[in-house]
Design a protein around this motif. Structure first.
Motif, PDB file in Angstrom:
ATOM      1  N   TRP A  93       0.861  -1.177   0.000  1.00  0.00           N
ATOM      2  CA  TRP A  93       0.000   0.000   0.000  1.00  0.00           C
ATOM      3  C   TRP A  93       0.904   1.236   0.000  1.00  0.00           C
ATOM      4  O   TRP A  93       1.863   1.325   0.772  1.00  0.00           O
ATOM      5  N   HIS A  94       0.553   2.182  -0.850  1.00  0.00           N
ATOM      6  CA  HIS A  94       1.378   3.382  -1.031  1.00  0.00           C
ATOM      7  C   HIS A  94       0.605   4.613  -0.558  1.00  0.00           C
ATOM      8  O   HIS A  94      -0.599   4.714  -0.792  1.00  0.00           O
ATOM      9  N   TYR A  95       1.331   5.553   0.060  1.00  0.00           N
ATOM     10  CA  TYR A  95       0.693   6.714   0.689  1.00  0.00           C
ATOM     11  C   TYR A  95       1.469   7.982   0.367  1.00  0.00           C
ATOM     12  O   TYR A  95       2.698   7.999   0.450  1.00  0.00           O
ATOM     13  N   SER A  96       0.738   9.060   0.086  1.00  0.00           N
ATOM     14  CA  SER A  96       1.290  10.425   0.064  1.00  0.00           C
ATOM     15  C   SER A  96       0.553  11.211   1.135  1.00  0.00           C
ATOM     16  O   SER A  96      -0.684  11.182   1.163  1.00  0.00           O
ATOM     17  N   GLY A  97       1.290  11.938   1.976  1.00  0.00           N
ATOM     18  CA  GLY A  97       0.547  12.658   2.995  1.00  0.00           C
ATOM     19  C   GLY A  97       1.341  13.697   3.736  1.00  0.00           C
ATOM     20  O   GLY A  97       2.567  13.777   3.641  1.00  0.00           O
ATOM     21  N   PHE A 120      10.260   4.836   2.254  1.00  0.00           N
ATOM     22  CA  PHE A 120       9.939   6.124   2.864  1.00  0.00           C
ATOM     23  C   PHE A 120      10.715   7.208   2.142  1.00  0.00           C
ATOM     24  O   PHE A 120      11.912   7.083   1.906  1.00  0.00           O
ATOM     25  N   GLU A 121      10.029   8.273   1.781  1.00  0.00           N
ATOM     26  CA  GLU A 121      10.718   9.481   1.306  1.00  0.00           C
ATOM     27  C   GLU A 121      10.006  10.652   1.955  1.00  0.00           C
ATOM     28  O   GLU A 121       8.837  10.541   2.354  1.00  0.00           O
ATOM     29  N   ALA A 122      10.697  11.766   2.084  1.00  0.00           N
ATOM     30  CA  ALA A 122      10.089  12.873   2.826  1.00  0.00           C
ATOM     31  C   ALA A 122      10.751  14.175   2.453  1.00  0.00           C
ATOM     32  O   ALA A 122      11.909  14.224   2.027  1.00  0.00           O
ATOM     33  N   GLY A 123       9.997  15.240   2.649  1.00  0.00           N
ATOM     34  CA  GLY A 123      10.543  16.576   2.489  1.00  0.00           C
ATOM     35  C   GLY A 123      11.217  17.023   3.778  1.00  0.00           C
ATOM     36  O   GLY A 123      11.298  16.279   4.765  1.00  0.00           O
ATOM     37  N   GLN A 124      11.655  18.248   3.757  1.00  0.00           N
ATOM     38  CA  GLN A 124      12.278  18.849   4.936  1.00  0.00           C
ATOM     39  C   GLN A 124      11.294  18.842   6.104  1.00  0.00           C
ATOM     40  O   GLN A 124      10.165  19.305   5.972  1.00  0.00           O
ATOM     41  N   TYR A 128       6.161  19.577  11.305  1.00  0.00           N
ATOM     42  CA  TYR A 128       5.382  19.462  10.075  1.00  0.00           C
ATOM     43  C   TYR A 128       6.264  18.785   9.040  1.00  0.00           C
ATOM     44  O   TYR A 128       7.432  19.139   8.864  1.00  0.00           O
ATOM     45  N   ARG A 129       5.673  17.819   8.307  1.00  0.00           N
ATOM     46  CA  ARG A 129       6.470  17.150   7.285  1.00  0.00           C
ATOM     47  C   ARG A 129       5.553  16.501   6.249  1.00  0.00           C
ATOM     48  O   ARG A 129       4.499  15.960   6.593  1.00  0.00           O
ATOM     49  N   GLN A 130       5.998  16.542   5.005  1.00  0.00           N
ATOM     50  CA  GLN A 130       5.306  15.852   3.921  1.00  0.00           C
ATOM     51  C   GLN A 130       6.077  14.587   3.589  1.00  0.00           C
ATOM     52  O   GLN A 130       7.310  14.625   3.450  1.00  0.00           O
ATOM     53  N   VAL A 131       5.369  13.480   3.432  1.00  0.00           N
ATOM     54  CA  VAL A 131       6.037  12.188   3.261  1.00  0.00           C
ATOM     55  C   VAL A 131       5.371  11.343   2.178  1.00  0.00           C
ATOM     56  O   VAL A 131       4.201  11.538   1.824  1.00  0.00           O
ATOM     57  N   GLY A 132       6.145  10.379   1.686  1.00  0.00           N
ATOM     58  CA  GLY A 132       5.646   9.293   0.840  1.00  0.00           C
ATOM     59  C   GLY A 132       6.066   7.986   1.488  1.00  0.00           C
ATOM     60  O   GLY A 132       7.238   7.844   1.870  1.00  0.00           O
ATOM     61  N   HIS A 159     -14.962  15.115  -4.371  1.00  0.00           N
ATOM     62  CA  HIS A 159     -13.593  14.624  -4.161  1.00  0.00           C
ATOM     63  C   HIS A 159     -12.721  14.996  -5.355  1.00  0.00           C
ATOM     64  O   HIS A 159     -13.182  14.979  -6.491  1.00  0.00           O
ATOM     65  N   MET A 160     -11.456  15.310  -5.087  1.00  0.00           N
ATOM     66  CA  MET A 160     -10.463  15.647  -6.125  1.00  0.00           C
ATOM     67  C   MET A 160      -9.120  15.067  -5.703  1.00  0.00           C
ATOM     68  O   MET A 160      -8.716  15.267  -4.553  1.00  0.00           O
ATOM     69  N   THR A 161      -8.431  14.437  -6.608  1.00  0.00           N
ATOM     70  CA  THR A 161      -7.041  14.072  -6.343  1.00  0.00           C
ATOM     71  C   THR A 161      -6.251  15.336  -6.033  1.00  0.00           C
ATOM     72  O   THR A 161      -6.427  16.357  -6.693  1.00  0.00           O
ATOM     73  N   ARG A 162      -5.381  15.238  -5.040  1.00  0.00           N
ATOM     74  CA  ARG A 162      -4.546  16.387  -4.703  1.00  0.00           C
ATOM     75  C   ARG A 162      -3.108  16.132  -5.139  1.00  0.00           C
ATOM     76  O   ARG A 162      -2.599  15.018  -4.984  1.00  0.00           O
ATOM     77  N   PRO A 163      -2.428  17.163  -5.651  1.00  0.00           N
ATOM     78  CA  PRO A 163      -1.015  16.982  -5.968  1.00  0.00           C
ATOM     79  C   PRO A 163      -0.213  16.842  -4.676  1.00  0.00           C
ATOM     80  O   PRO A 163      -0.615  17.371  -3.628  1.00  0.00           O
ATOM     81  N   HIS A 164       0.909  16.129  -4.755  1.00  0.00           N
ATOM     82  CA  HIS A 164       1.751  15.954  -3.569  1.00  0.00           C
ATOM     83  C   HIS A 164       3.184  15.707  -4.024  1.00  0.00           C
ATOM     84  O   HIS A 164       3.405  15.040  -5.022  1.00  0.00           O
ATOM     85  N   PRO A 165       4.162  16.225  -3.279  1.00  0.00           N
ATOM     86  CA  PRO A 165       5.550  16.087  -3.753  1.00  0.00           C
ATOM     87  C   PRO A 165       6.175  14.711  -3.495  1.00  0.00           C
ATOM     88  O   PRO A 165       7.260  14.447  -4.025  1.00  0.00           O
ATOM     89  N   TYR A 166       5.546  13.851  -2.702  1.00  0.00           N
ATOM     90  CA  TYR A 166       6.154  12.567  -2.352  1.00  0.00           C
ATOM     91  C   TYR A 166       5.112  11.450  -2.490  1.00  0.00           C
ATOM     92  O   TYR A 166       3.915  11.695  -2.362  1.00  0.00           O
ATOM     93  N   GLY A 167       5.603  10.257  -2.710  1.00  0.00           N
ATOM     94  CA  GLY A 167       4.713   9.102  -2.756  1.00  0.00           C
ATOM     95  C   GLY A 167       3.914   9.060  -4.038  1.00  0.00           C
ATOM     96  O   GLY A 167       4.244   9.733  -5.029  1.00  0.00           O
ATOM     97  N   PRO A 168       2.841   8.250  -4.063  1.00  0.00           N
ATOM     98  CA  PRO A 168       2.157   7.932  -5.318  1.00  0.00           C
ATOM     99  C   PRO A 168       1.279   9.036  -5.885  1.00  0.00           C
ATOM    100  O   PRO A 168       0.935   8.980  -7.068  1.00  0.00           O
ATOM    101  N   ALA A 169       0.891  10.021  -5.100  1.00  0.00           N
ATOM    102  CA  ALA A 169       0.016  11.082  -5.610  1.00  0.00           C
ATOM    103  C   ALA A 169       0.758  11.903  -6.659  1.00  0.00           C
ATOM    104  O   ALA A 169       1.982  11.981  -6.647  1.00  0.00           O
ATOM    105  N   PRO A 170       0.033  12.504  -7.593  1.00  0.00           N
ATOM    106  CA  PRO A 170       0.700  13.168  -8.713  1.00  0.00           C
ATOM    107  C   PRO A 170       1.389  14.467  -8.318  1.00  0.00           C
ATOM    108  O   PRO A 170       0.925  15.190  -7.447  1.00  0.00           O
TER     109      PRO A 170
END
Lengths: 268, 268, 268, 268
Positions: A25-29, A212-216, A247-251, B132-143
């Motif tokens: 399962w893959h996640y962006s968040g 795992f990948e992540a921004g600053q 605060y962090r953005q991750v995949g 609902h709308m897909t959101r862009p994201h810099p990491y992981g599977p989202a566009p």
């Protein structure tokens, strides 16, 4: 007659009804984390044997809000986002097992059924909740991810607010906290269908990210408030001292775990 | 005895209960736009006199999904995001009034009450929906926002799906379409409380953004499907030909409009 | 070119998109009422001139929960109940106008958009909320409507609980209270689209049921709790003394009201 | 160190956080049942060995809507009804196991988390859905329970309508159908946390009501429509012929089941 198919219920001839697809399962968040110290006795009372308190900073708690888009390897859920997007808030503590330190989610609320199903598999004790988080945005009044930016987050369940925070970003940081940074030690429990016969499923499992990948990461100042509710005990993890906020953005990718032991927990 | 206060109901001694604060209202959001041609007669039937069809491309329709965070000038709503975040999907056509071309929202669904209240003020004919709308994201599977990125969007109301789209970004574009690019010509209508006495409020107003900033617009290919429903007529605006699709992030301020005329519409 | 049709927005060629049909509107529902006294000054501050406090028991408040099924005269909404069912909770006070006593709803929360639309027409200051009420049932653990039966009710908005009550039926009563028993004196307000120009719609209207039938009212004992919230002022109507509580099942028809005066309120 | 307590997760020192209390569980509710015949092969493909098709009328399906209030023996959930009320829609078929006929729920949607948790225990393959049912009422336009009365019901999940029915009561009947009238044969399945290791929980259980009371069942005529959806297969149980429809109010107690066998299913 062939068997039925599907990683999760409902299992059918095709498997397409399954509430969740098989891993990975893959996640962006985006994650808002507030770490604080509570009375270690309040952590200890949530740890069934053979788990014990962590050696260092045993009263540390992380309360984490997450705004996710998740999918299978096909990524098709992302294109019908009602099947992909969910939010969650969860409390993590640390514990010790066979001399090693683990993280452990003790409470968690999500807002979609597929997230509940994945939690059953992974040992997250999920309930439904209503979760909101300020999102960063490059235009207009919403915050950029930069020093001084303010983000709010709230959690409610059963029509009662359980927690809320406002964090103000301060400076880049090497990580978004430490409490949720270990492998997870979770239980998967289900009572026997027959009364008085204890647990039908009683497993201690280890689980964590496969990728795992992540921004600053950004360190932040935080105000955190927990609220009492008749059927919730999050507020028993009283906030004695805020350690830090992030605060962090991750995949993330999750792809299975390991069974540590079975049938040994001291749980009812 | 002083009067009661508040921009909107419920009006109280303090004004803090008002469902929305006074303008200006500020917004950060992401827009997915699909523009297409329908039978101009289906547009014309939604335009009460004195409005008429636009001279050029009179059958053009924009179906727009938006994922917003909104706030007053204090920005305080952003920190309790249940009071700030909402999503909407809306259909826009163009029309002609006194020789000038206007845009006009003919259907719109939102998922929060404060958005309904603002729509009453601005003349948007809002209902509740699930968007609902897909959101862009810099990491992981989202566009990411880049060529080849795919975004999905859906709209439901009263437990029925009304529209869905998948757009695939192709290349940067100078703007995110033209159908929603004019000032809006909207009606504000409310029936008389007394039966048979027509309209108590019947205004044609002009409204538009007081400030606007935006990122790079992206042109996209789109698949768009509209679904029939017993109490909805979006699908009457049949998709004859997709003109184009777009993705764009924007910041907008709204700060009032202009009364064009009052008491003249040929509406029941 | 003909005009557009529909009692409410969105107006279309057919009128079938209208968020609500034209009156009469018919309702079947269950009501839990808790009446109490607050400081009359807290009632007075919600009454714009020309309204004044009621002569007798001016601090009386009714907090009412209602579980409704509503429909047009065709009754067709009842057969697709997502279009018919809604719940609401609302606070009613009394006031005086030209020597006559009126009831007036000062706060109200509902859980469907068509209920918001009807409120705009009738002058109820509706927001969205989450409302729950115990329902009577002839079998199993739920209460019958009889002495000793207990019913609970709760109200939340924006993920915060605003009010909750438990009532215990005691004995048959001649009516379900008096605070909501007069014709309603409501305002219908909408700001001008142009900033600084006051109200575009400013009406004082009288409204009430066109038909009414009801079962036996039951008097009850009640516990009532109101909760603070940043954007709500229900809790300002502090509970000084419970007057009484009631349970009743009713059938109601609403079919328009009367304009009392226009353009005179001392509201912003 | 004592163990943690609670019938279900999250387990804590007190047990009060448990998503559901220990059985017995008590229910009051209204049921709309539509029974029909589909292709028996579509039923067979949902039955893993050792289950087989029922001998008589093997293609019979019951699609049931239920509007419940549920509670523990303390009944306290009834007084905070957000913790007690839920609605569900579910499809039941019959099957044969060791020469005995069982009922089996193959699809089910509910609208609360505590209902999902009970389903995990009982082997109901629950997802979240949006369920609506006309309720009988003694006053106003809603139907009484009597000949000619019409009730509608609908089911949606993931913002798509999956099923809808309108039933018209005809006459008293001895029971509300036969498809859901046997003990239930359900599976309780959970995958191993380790990939490729099959099922960690794989039980065939028998379950049914420990106590039951009910009002007069009514036979009804029905229109039933099923809708396709990308992640649902309810519509594969095509409606070939309506057998009958029913309305009934019931009180039920559930208090555990029996393990039939373990580790033998031919499920992935």
């Amino acid at each position: 007659m062939p068997g039925v198919r599907g990683f999760f219920h409902p299992k059918t001839a095709t498997g397409v009804s399954s509430l969740v697809p098989p891993p990975p399962w893959h996640y962006s968040g985006d994650l808002i984390t507030v770490e604080y110290r509570t009375d270690p006795a309040r952590v200890a009372e949530l740890l069934p044997e053979p788990l014990g308190l962590a050696d260092e900073d045993p009263g540390a708690v992380a309360l984490i809000w997450a705004d996710w888009q998740s999918c299978s390897s096909s990524k098709q859920e992302l294109l019908d986002p009602v099947l992909s997007q969910y939010k969650e808030a969860f409390a993590v503590v640390r514990c010790s097992y066979q001399g090693k330190t683990y993280s452990r989610c003790v409470y968690i609320w999500v807002d979609k059924d597929f997230a509940i199903a994945r939690g059953l598999h992974q040992g997250y004790p999920k309930k439904l909740g209503s979760i909101h988080m300020t999102r960063p945005h490059p235009y207009g009044p919403a915050p950029r991810i930069e020093g001084g930016a303010m983000f709010g987050a709230s959690l409610a369940a059963a029509d009662r607010r359980l927690a809320e925070t406002v964090v103000t970003l301060r400076e880049p940081a090497p990580a978004n906290g430490f409490v949720n940074g270990n492998p997870m030690a979770h239980h998967r429990w289900l009572p026997s269908i027959e009364k008085g016969k204890g647990l039908a499923l009683d497993e201690l499992v280890e689980t964590g990210a496969a990728a795992f990948e992540a921004g600053q990461a950004w360190a932040a100042d935080a105000e955190l408030t927990l609220f009492e509710a008749p059927t919730e005990e999050l507020a028993r993890l009283e906030v004695h001292e805020v350690i830090g906020a992030y605060y962090r953005q991750v995949g993330v990718t999750w792809d299975g775990g390991t069974l540590l032991e079975s049938g040994t927990s001291q749980a009812e």
